[in-house]
Design an enzyme around this catalytic site. Structure first.
Site, PDB file in Angstrom:
ATOM      1  N   MET A 114      -3.004  -2.642  -1.383  1.00  0.00           N
ATOM      2  CA  MET A 114      -2.834  -3.663  -2.771  1.00  0.00           C
ATOM      3  C   MET A 114      -4.564  -4.355  -2.397  1.00  0.00           C
ATOM      4  O   MET A 114      -5.024  -5.877  -2.711  1.00  0.00           O
ATOM      5  CB  MET A 114      -2.201  -4.672  -2.618  1.00  0.00           C
ATOM      6  N   ARG A 115      -4.517  -2.973  -2.990  1.00  0.00           N
ATOM      7  CA  ARG A 115      -6.374  -3.425  -2.908  1.00  0.00           C
ATOM      8  C   ARG A 115      -7.561  -2.356  -3.398  1.00  0.00           C
ATOM      9  O   ARG A 115      -7.522  -1.801  -3.654  1.00  0.00           O
ATOM     10  CB  ARG A 115      -7.699  -3.626  -1.367  1.00  0.00           C
ATOM     11  N   GLY A 144       6.074  -0.365   3.627  1.00  0.00           N
ATOM     12  CA  GLY A 144       5.358   0.783   4.150  1.00  0.00           C
ATOM     13  C   GLY A 144       6.741   1.775   4.125  1.00  0.00           C
ATOM     14  O   GLY A 144       7.071   2.782   4.472  1.00  0.00           O
ATOM     15  N   SER A 145       7.186   1.702   2.919  1.00  0.00           N
ATOM     16  CA  SER A 145       8.562   2.249   2.517  1.00  0.00           C
ATOM     17  C   SER A 145       8.500   3.582   2.453  1.00  0.00           C
ATOM     18  O   SER A 145       9.142   4.571   2.498  1.00  0.00           O
ATOM     19  CB  SER A 145      10.251   1.882   1.968  1.00  0.00           C
ATOM     20  N   ASN A 146       7.484   3.812   1.594  1.00  0.00           N
ATOM     21  CA  ASN A 146       7.046   4.880   1.292  1.00  0.00           C
ATOM     22  C   ASN A 146       5.909   5.990   2.108  1.00  0.00           C
ATOM     23  O   ASN A 146       5.989   6.951   2.609  1.00  0.00           O
ATOM     24  CB  ASN A 146       5.718   4.978  -0.077  1.00  0.00           C
ATOM     25  N   LYS A 162     -10.352  -6.789  -2.984  1.00  0.00           N
ATOM     26  CA  LYS A 162     -11.323  -5.806  -3.122  1.00  0.00           C
ATOM     27  C   LYS A 162     -11.733  -4.840  -1.745  1.00  0.00           C
ATOM     28  O   LYS A 162     -11.737  -6.006  -0.656  1.00  0.00           O
ATOM     29  CB  LYS A 162     -12.075  -5.623  -3.911  1.00  0.00           C
ATOM     30  N   HIS A 166       1.808   4.764  -7.879  1.00  0.00           N
ATOM     31  CA  HIS A 166       2.103   4.004  -8.990  1.00  0.00           C
ATOM     32  C   HIS A 166       3.783   2.987  -9.105  1.00  0.00           C
ATOM     33  O   HIS A 166       3.732   4.726  -9.296  1.00  0.00           O
ATOM     34  CB  HIS A 166       0.849   3.225  -9.861  1.00  0.00           C
ATOM     35  N   ASN A 190      -3.423   7.377  -4.878  1.00  0.00           N
ATOM     36  CA  ASN A 190      -1.905   6.282  -5.574  1.00  0.00           C
ATOM     37  C   ASN A 190      -0.834   6.660  -5.688  1.00  0.00           C
ATOM     38  O   ASN A 190      -0.640   7.338  -6.766  1.00  0.00           O
ATOM     39  CB  ASN A 190      -3.269   5.483  -6.055  1.00  0.00           C
TER      40      ASN A 190
HETATM   41  C1  GAR Z   1       4.923   1.210  -4.040  1.00  0.00           C
HETATM   42  O1  GAR Z   1       6.485   0.567  -4.903  1.00  0.00           O
HETATM   43  C2  GAR Z   1       3.975   1.402  -4.872  1.00  0.00           C
HETATM   44  O2  GAR Z   1       3.937   1.734  -5.599  1.00  0.00           O
HETATM   45  C3  GAR Z   1       3.233  -0.441  -5.014  1.00  0.00           C
HETATM   46  O3  GAR Z   1       3.616  -0.641  -3.815  1.00  0.00           O
HETATM   47  C4  GAR Z   1       4.545  -0.918  -3.426  1.00  0.00           C
HETATM   48  C5  GAR Z   1       4.246  -0.632  -1.767  1.00  0.00           C
HETATM   49  O4  GAR Z   1       5.999   0.066  -1.171  1.00  0.00           O
HETATM   50  N1  GAR Z   1       1.719   0.663  -5.176  1.00  0.00           N
HETATM   51  C6  GAR Z   1       1.104  -0.306  -6.090  1.00  0.00           C
HETATM   52  O5  GAR Z   1       1.968  -1.479  -7.238  1.00  0.00           O
HETATM   53  C7  GAR Z   1      -0.104  -0.276  -6.497  1.00  0.00           C
HETATM   54  N2  GAR Z   1      -0.548  -0.598  -7.417  1.00  0.00           N
HETATM   55  P1  GAR Z   1       6.191   0.203   0.685  1.00  0.00           P
HETATM   56  O6  GAR Z   1       5.293  -0.716   1.613  1.00  0.00           O
HETATM   57  O7  GAR Z   1       7.393  -0.332   0.773  1.00  0.00           O
HETATM   58  O8  GAR Z   1       5.945   1.642   0.069  1.00  0.00           O
END
Ligand code: GAR
Length: 192
Positions: free
Chosen positions: A92-93, A11-13, A65, A111, A109
């Site tokens: 991640m689904r 959840g850092s984003n 999924k 990525h 999303n």
């Molecule tokens: C992030 O790097 C995001 O880009 C990636 O998961 C990480 C989540 O980090 N997403 C994917 O790879 C989707 N295909 P977070 O939980 O620390 O935000």
């Protein structure tokens, strides 16, 4: 602009978005709900910290999924929030037509690569192994093609001589933490 954030892990984003909101950098965008498909995900702890509702939604019966009963539970939980935008921040689904149609044109999303390069899992590792000299991150609208929808914005990260995968990963994450809140602020501003 009402945002519902979906995530599966750290959840850092989501944290970067909530920090931006707290600092007044999200404009008219406001996180109204955080949801996770994993009951033990750190992302859920952000709710209490930032005073935003956060909840686990059972994604069963599938592992990778979102379809069937789990999909219906997510659609119901999100619909109750009347979101303008559903933000996938490490969710991640793979999403299926039922979900995509419920929130058509309102799902974005994040990525960790410069799409269309390196879609799918472990995008930073894929780029590292391929030996690229620039990589980065992408925010895009979600369509039925995994990691394939229209690109909204990207940030570039250079692979430096002597880099390690760990150091590169950290810089891509830092770029994500700047890009996603900035995109949300811009989308909110463009609605007015
Ligand atoms: C992030 O790097 C995001 O880009 C990636 O998961 C990480 C989540 O980090 N997403 C994917 O790879 C989707 N295909 P977070 O939980 O620390 O935000």
């Amino acid at each position: 602009m009402r945002l519902v954030i979906l995530g599966s892990g750290r959840g850092s984003n989501a944290e970067a978005i909530l920090e931006a909101q707290k600092a007044g950098r999200l404009g008219a965008a406001q996180v109204v709900q955080v949801l996770s498909d994993r009951a033990d995900a750190r992302i859920l702890s952000l709710g209490e910290r930032f005073g935003v509702p956060a909840a686990f939604v059972d994604p069963a019966p599938f592992k990778t999924k979102l379809e069937g009963e789990g999909e219906a539970r997510f659609i119901a939980a999100i619909s109750r929030c009347a979101p303008d935008l559903v933000v996938l921040a490490g969710f991640m689904r793979v999403l299926k037509p039922g979900f995509l149609e419920a929130f058509a044109g309102r799902i974005i999303n994040l990525h960790p690569s410069l799409l269309p390069s390196f879609p799918g899992l472990d995008a930073i590792g894929q780029a590292w192994k391929r030996g690229v000299k620039v990589t980065g991150c992408t925010v895009h609208y979600v369509t039925a093609e995994v990691d394939g929808g229209p690109i909204i914005d990207q940030a570039v990260v250079r692979v430096e001589p002597g880099d390690t995968l760990e150091a590169l990963t950290e810089r891509v994450h830092a770029a994500e933490h700047a890009l996603l809140p900035a995109v949300l602020a811009r989308l909110a501003a463009s609605r007015n």
